[in-house]
Design an enzyme around this catalytic site. Sequence first.
Site, mmCIF file in Angstrom:
data_model
loop_
_atom_site.group_PDB
_atom_site.id
_atom_site.type_symbol
_atom_site.label_atom_id
_atom_site.label_comp_id
_atom_site.label_asym_id
_atom_site.label_seq_id
_atom_site.Cartn_x
_atom_site.Cartn_y
_atom_site.Cartn_z
ATOM 1 C CG ASP A 1 -2.076 1.292 1.025
ATOM 2 O OD1 ASP A 1 -3.731 0.578 1.224
ATOM 3 O OD2 ASP A 1 -2.172 1.801 1.154
ATOM 4 C CG ASP B 1 2.416 4.951 -6.960
ATOM 5 O OD1 ASP B 1 1.094 4.371 -6.455
ATOM 6 O OD2 ASP B 1 2.582 5.735 -6.548
ATOM 7 C CG ASN C 1 -8.978 -4.122 -2.814
ATOM 8 O OD1 ASN C 1 -9.831 -3.993 -2.841
ATOM 9 N ND2 ASN C 1 -8.239 -3.463 -1.444
ATOM 10 C CE1 TYR D 1 -13.702 3.601 -8.109
ATOM 11 C CE2 TYR D 1 -16.583 2.278 -8.460
ATOM 12 C CZ TYR D 1 -15.052 2.867 -7.938
ATOM 13 O OH TYR D 1 -14.637 1.906 -7.149
ATOM 14 C CE LYS E 1 -12.366 0.380 -9.145
ATOM 15 N NZ LYS E 1 -11.506 -0.858 -8.476
HETATM 16 N N1 LIG Z 1 -15.803 1.165 -0.709
HETATM 17 C C1 LIG Z 1 -16.738 0.521 -1.916
HETATM 18 O O1 LIG Z 1 -18.300 1.372 -1.766
HETATM 19 C C2 LIG Z 1 -16.419 0.369 -3.345
HETATM 20 C C3 LIG Z 1 -16.855 0.198 -4.198
HETATM 21 C C4 LIG Z 1 -17.012 -0.750 -4.629
HETATM 22 C C5 LIG Z 1 -15.593 -1.594 -5.011
HETATM 23 N N2 LIG Z 1 -14.457 -1.102 -4.028
HETATM 24 C C6 LIG Z 1 -13.332 -0.425 -4.177
HETATM 25 O O2 LIG Z 1 -12.688 -1.703 -3.648
HETATM 26 C C7 LIG Z 1 -11.036 -1.611 -3.606
HETATM 27 C C8 LIG Z 1 -10.682 -0.917 -1.872
HETATM 28 O O3 LIG Z 1 -11.354 0.093 -1.507
HETATM 29 P P1 LIG Z 1 -11.821 0.677 -0.180
HETATM 30 O O4 LIG Z 1 -13.450 0.273 -0.447
HETATM 31 O O5 LIG Z 1 -11.470 -0.158 0.908
HETATM 32 O O6 LIG Z 1 -11.496 1.629 0.062
HETATM 33 P P2 LIG Z 1 -10.239 2.051 0.599
HETATM 34 O O7 LIG Z 1 -9.705 4.157 0.413
HETATM 35 O O8 LIG Z 1 -10.555 1.793 2.485
HETATM 36 O O9 LIG Z 1 -8.919 1.433 0.300
HETATM 37 C C9 LIG Z 1 -7.977 1.907 -0.736
HETATM 38 C C10 LIG Z 1 -6.478 1.488 -0.202
HETATM 39 O O10 LIG Z 1 -5.605 1.594 -1.448
HETATM 40 C C11 LIG Z 1 -4.884 2.623 -1.330
HETATM 41 N N3 LIG Z 1 -4.470 3.057 -2.370
HETATM 42 C C12 LIG Z 1 -4.303 3.813 -2.778
HETATM 43 N N4 LIG Z 1 -3.619 3.971 -4.551
HETATM 44 C C13 LIG Z 1 -2.359 3.451 -3.730
HETATM 45 C C14 LIG Z 1 -1.367 3.650 -4.875
HETATM 46 N N5 LIG Z 1 -1.560 4.790 -5.374
HETATM 47 N N6 LIG Z 1 -0.374 2.559 -4.360
HETATM 48 C C15 LIG Z 1 -0.984 1.797 -3.851
HETATM 49 N N7 LIG Z 1 -1.898 1.404 -2.051
HETATM 50 C C16 LIG Z 1 -3.082 2.344 -3.237
HETATM 51 C C17 LIG Z 1 -5.283 2.770 0.010
HETATM 52 O O11 LIG Z 1 -4.038 3.431 0.753
HETATM 53 C C18 LIG Z 1 -6.409 2.198 0.507
HETATM 54 O O12 LIG Z 1 -5.439 1.731 1.467
HETATM 55 C C19 LIG Z 1 -11.043 -0.222 -4.355
HETATM 56 O O13 LIG Z 1 -10.811 -0.663 -5.417
HETATM 57 C C20 LIG Z 1 -12.523 0.527 -5.058
HETATM 58 O O14 LIG Z 1 -12.199 1.198 -5.949
HETATM 59 C C21 LIG Z 1 -14.875 -0.030 -3.287
#
Ligand SMILES: NC(=O)c1ccc[n+]([C@@H]2O[C@H](COP(=O)([O-])OP(=O)(O)OC[C@H]3O[C@@H](n4cnc5c(N)ncnc54)[C@H](O)[C@@H]3O)[C@@H](O)[C@H]2O)c1
Length: 250
Positions: free
Chosen positions: A36, A62, A89, A155, A159
């Site tokens: 992360d 990253d 993820n 987005y 996706k």
């Molecule tokens: N929460 C929702 O409603 C939802 C719905 C559909 C899909 N998602 C997807 O689920 C995944 C996880 O998201 P979440 O909801 O747990 O949100 P979150 O923000 O809690 O987690 C995302 C994580 O990705 C990390 N991150 C962001 N950019 C980065 C990079 N360049 N390199 C490394 N790490 C990076 C962040 O630091 C964070 O820890 C994402 O791909 C998001 O698009 C989330």
Amino acid sequence: MRLAGKVAVITGGAGGIGKATAMLFADQGAKVVIGDYNSEAGEKAAHEIREKNLPCLFVKTDVTNSDDVQALMKTAVNEYGALDVLFNNAGVSNQSVKIGEMDTDEWDRVVDINLKGVFLGIKHAVPFMIQSGGGSIINTSSVLGMKGKKRMGPYNASKAGVIALTKNAALDYGKENIRVNAIAPGVIDTSIIDEWRKDERRWEIYSKSNALARIGHPDEIAKAVLFLASDDASYVTAATLLVDGGTITF
Ligand SMILES: NC(=O)c1ccc[n+]([C@@H]2O[C@H](COP(=O)([O-])OP(=O)(O)OC[C@H]3O[C@@H](n4cnc5c(N)ncnc54)[C@H](O)[C@@H]3O)[C@@H](O)[C@H]2O)c1
């Protein structure tokens, strides 16, 4: 123990869905490596797992940087001896504007993290998986990879791209015994949707616009990811598993 002896890399594992999955994978016997770009939260997540006497490492990564992603995979193999599961993820939401007002930098940022990050994860994981006879890759898409939402251009596009890339990688590496699937969450209770919560009236409607009339919990996604990661899904590949409380049909 559904992942006994397996080594799993999880990107975006510092919080939300990734952290919940890291916890569940570790409980199920996996040695987990979290990648992360948030070092503080990532170290904390890994520490929480190690406090339960379960193996876990954090590597600052990253996902848009090819060298970082390669180093992440190498750490898993060098420290734990293999790479069996990759949960691609890490992801971000976009600035809420129409395409005409969208900065090109914002487009690049979101598509780079959400889609190029998945490409780099697959690219650098498959050589190790081929070496050890196979593996399972799970990519995080979204219900918004299947349907549109206003002001979510990069987005939506990134996706949807994850779903297409998942099918491509499943075809490219099926004969090497690597399964590649996507997960498509609905609205899940993590920090990525904090912006949406600010408008109370809209949030009330949006958070209940699904068959179950509630948002989901990260653990509910982690359990579906565990299924795809495990041998229970041995004949599942190129699939996108919706875990959206029925959002898409609403
Ligand atoms: N929460 C929702 O409603 C939802 C719905 C559909 C899909 N998602 C997807 O689920 C995944 C996880 O998201 P979440 O909801 O747990 O949100 P979150 O923000 O809690 O987690 C995302 C994580 O990705 C990390 N991150 C962001 N950019 C980065 C990079 N360049 N390199 C490394 N790490 C990076 C962040 O630091 C964070 O820890 C994402 O791909 C998001 O698009 C989330």
